[in-house]
Scaffold this motif. Structure first.
Motif, PDB file in Angstrom:
ATOM      1  N   ARG A  45      95.624  -8.537  75.220  1.00  0.00           N
ATOM      2  CA  ARG A  45      96.917  -8.266  75.815  1.00  0.00           C
ATOM      3  C   ARG A  45      96.998  -8.677  77.280  1.00  0.00           C
ATOM      4  NH1 ARG A  45     100.526  -2.879  75.246  1.00  0.00           N
ATOM      5  NH2 ARG A  45     102.236  -3.626  76.500  1.00  0.00           N
ATOM      6  N   TYR A  46      95.941  -8.478  78.040  1.00  0.00           N
ATOM      7  CA  TYR A  46      95.978  -8.770  79.473  1.00  0.00           C
ATOM      8  C   TYR A  46      95.141  -9.981  79.856  1.00  0.00           C
ATOM      9  CZ  TYR A  46      98.073  -4.192  79.759  1.00  0.00           C
ATOM     10  OH  TYR A  46      98.902  -3.137  79.601  1.00  0.00           O
ATOM     11  N   GLY A  47      94.714 -10.738  78.933  1.00  0.00           N
ATOM     12  CA  GLY A  47      93.915 -11.922  79.236  1.00  0.00           C
ATOM     13  C   GLY A  47      92.456 -11.572  79.431  1.00  0.00           C
ATOM     14  N   ARG A  48      91.730 -12.535  79.883  1.00  0.00           N
ATOM     15  CA  ARG A  48      90.293 -12.383  80.040  1.00  0.00           C
ATOM     16  C   ARG A  48      89.990 -11.773  81.403  1.00  0.00           C
ATOM     17  NH1 ARG A  48      86.283 -15.961  81.923  1.00  0.00           N
ATOM     18  NH2 ARG A  48      87.838 -17.510  82.474  1.00  0.00           N
ATOM     19  N   ARG A  49      89.046 -10.827  81.468  1.00  0.00           N
ATOM     20  CA  ARG A  49      88.640 -10.216  82.736  1.00  0.00           C
ATOM     21  C   ARG A  49      87.786 -11.214  83.511  1.00  0.00           C
ATOM     22  NH1 ARG A  49      90.743  -5.403  84.212  1.00  0.00           N
ATOM     23  NH2 ARG A  49      88.878  -5.066  85.386  1.00  0.00           N
ATOM     24  N   ARG A  50      88.029 -11.291  84.809  1.00  0.00           N
ATOM     25  CA  ARG A  50      87.256 -12.219  85.634  1.00  0.00           C
ATOM     26  C   ARG A  50      85.945 -11.581  86.065  1.00  0.00           C
ATOM     27  NH1 ARG A  50      90.915 -14.175  90.384  1.00  0.00           N
ATOM     28  NH2 ARG A  50      91.604 -12.040  90.271  1.00  0.00           N
ATOM     29  N   GLU A  51      84.927 -12.403  86.092  1.00  0.00           N
ATOM     30  CA  GLU A  51      83.637 -11.979  86.623  1.00  0.00           C
ATOM     31  C   GLU A  51      83.724 -12.054  88.149  1.00  0.00           C
ATOM     32  OE1 GLU A  51      81.038 -10.816  84.954  1.00  0.00           O
ATOM     33  OE2 GLU A  51      82.261 -10.953  83.141  1.00  0.00           O
ATOM     34  N   PRO A  52      83.007 -11.193  88.849  1.00  0.00           N
ATOM     35  CA  PRO A  52      83.025 -11.268  90.319  1.00  0.00           C
ATOM     36  C   PRO A  52      82.553 -12.641  90.789  1.00  0.00           C
ATOM     37  CG  PRO A  52      81.734  -9.372  89.555  1.00  0.00           C
ATOM     38  CD  PRO A  52      82.167 -10.137  88.342  1.00  0.00           C
ATOM     39  N   ASP A  53      83.260 -13.212  91.745  1.00  0.00           N
ATOM     40  CA  ASP A  53      82.944 -14.546  92.254  1.00  0.00           C
ATOM     41  C   ASP A  53      81.837 -14.445  93.292  1.00  0.00           C
ATOM     42  OD1 ASP A  53      82.976 -17.206  92.735  1.00  0.00           O
ATOM     43  OD2 ASP A  53      84.879 -17.221  93.828  1.00  0.00           O
ATOM     44  N   ARG A  54      80.753 -15.146  93.062  1.00  0.00           N
ATOM     45  CA  ARG A  54      79.619 -15.095  93.975  1.00  0.00           C
ATOM     46  C   ARG A  54      79.680 -16.214  95.014  1.00  0.00           C
ATOM     47  NH1 ARG A  54      75.916 -11.423  92.094  1.00  0.00           N
ATOM     48  NH2 ARG A  54      76.098 -10.924  89.883  1.00  0.00           N
ATOM     49  N   ARG A  55      80.637 -17.092  94.962  1.00  0.00           N
ATOM     50  CA  ARG A  55      80.724 -18.192  95.915  1.00  0.00           C
ATOM     51  C   ARG A  55      81.316 -17.750  97.252  1.00  0.00           C
ATOM     52  NH1 ARG A  55      83.052 -23.123  92.283  1.00  0.00           N
ATOM     53  NH2 ARG A  55      81.497 -22.974  90.650  1.00  0.00           N
ATOM     54  N   ARG A  56      82.123 -16.745  97.262  1.00  0.00           N
ATOM     55  CA  ARG A  56      82.810 -16.361  98.489  1.00  0.00           C
ATOM     56  C   ARG A  56      81.874 -15.894  99.603  1.00  0.00           C
ATOM     57  NH1 ARG A  56      88.702 -14.223  96.613  1.00  0.00           N
ATOM     58  NH2 ARG A  56      89.137 -16.076  95.396  1.00  0.00           N
ATOM     59  N   PRO A  57      80.855 -15.086  99.348  1.00  0.00           N
ATOM     60  CA  PRO A  57      79.950 -14.749 100.449  1.00  0.00           C
ATOM     61  C   PRO A  57      79.234 -15.982 100.998  1.00  0.00           C
ATOM     62  CG  PRO A  57      79.674 -13.173  98.670  1.00  0.00           C
ATOM     63  CD  PRO A  57      80.572 -14.267  98.170  1.00  0.00           C
ATOM     64  N   ARG A  58      78.877 -16.902 100.144  1.00  0.00           N
ATOM     65  CA  ARG A  58      78.244 -18.138 100.614  1.00  0.00           C
ATOM     66  C   ARG A  58      79.216 -18.969 101.436  1.00  0.00           C
ATOM     67  NH1 ARG A  58      75.326 -19.898  95.021  1.00  0.00           N
ATOM     68  NH2 ARG A  58      73.833 -18.194  94.963  1.00  0.00           N
ATOM     69  N   LEU A  59      80.454 -19.032 100.985  1.00  0.00           N
ATOM     70  CA  LEU A  59      81.463 -19.788 101.717  1.00  0.00           C
ATOM     71  C   LEU A  59      81.725 -19.158 103.081  1.00  0.00           C
ATOM     72  CD1 LEU A  59      83.546 -22.078 101.773  1.00  0.00           C
ATOM     73  CD2 LEU A  59      85.171 -20.497 100.707  1.00  0.00           C
TER      74      LEU A  59
END
Length: 144
Positions: free
Chosen positions: A19-33
């Motif tokens: 019903r609400y689509g797929r849950r996103r996994e936490p993005d690990r790229r942002r701390p590196r960015l």
């Protein structure tokens, strides 16, 4: 009737499948960015600071007090050494202070190096308004 699963903790919301689509996994790229952007910013600021120091700083005019002698109620003799560009001249600000820290004498002195030499050993008699405790070279800059 609602469906409960054994893996869901009590009080956590239960979403119907699809019903609400797929849950996103936490993005690990942002701390590196963020770390990469911070490093680039620090490097850029360091380069700007180095350029401004080369352009406006006076690292070539280094002064050292050798000694201050002949202290009386109205004077102090200051012996000092200044490093300048070869054959150059400099204007140094000399100061005398009383034992309570108050400035009792202040004067600008211009000294010139001999041709080809970089060090100037100078002596100056600084008049004071009260008995000095110490004689100092505050700073030196290019003469002019």
């Amino acid at each position: 009737m609602t469906e409960t699963h054994a893996t869901i903790t009590p009080g956590a919301p239960v979403f119907p499948p699809g019903r609400y689509g797929r849950r996103r996994e936490p993005d690990r790229r942002r701390p590196r960015l963020a770390a990469l952007l911070a490093a680039v910013l620090l490097a850029t600021l360091g380069l700007i600071a180095a350029k401004l120091y080369q352009q406006y700083g006076d690292p070539r005019y280094d002064a050292q007090v050798i000694t201050y002698t002949e202290i009386t109620d109205s004077q102090v003799v200051i012996d000092f050494r200044v490093t300048v560009p070869a054959g150059g001249s400099t204007t140094c600000v000399l100061r005398a202070r009383a034992s309570d820290g108050a400035e009792v004498g202040h004067e600008e002195v211009t000294v010139t190096a001999r041709p080809g030499e970089r060090r100037i050993d100078a002596r100056h008699r600084l008049a004071t308004s009260a008995r000095p405790f110490i004689g100092e070279v505050v700073r030196c800059r290019p003469a002019g």
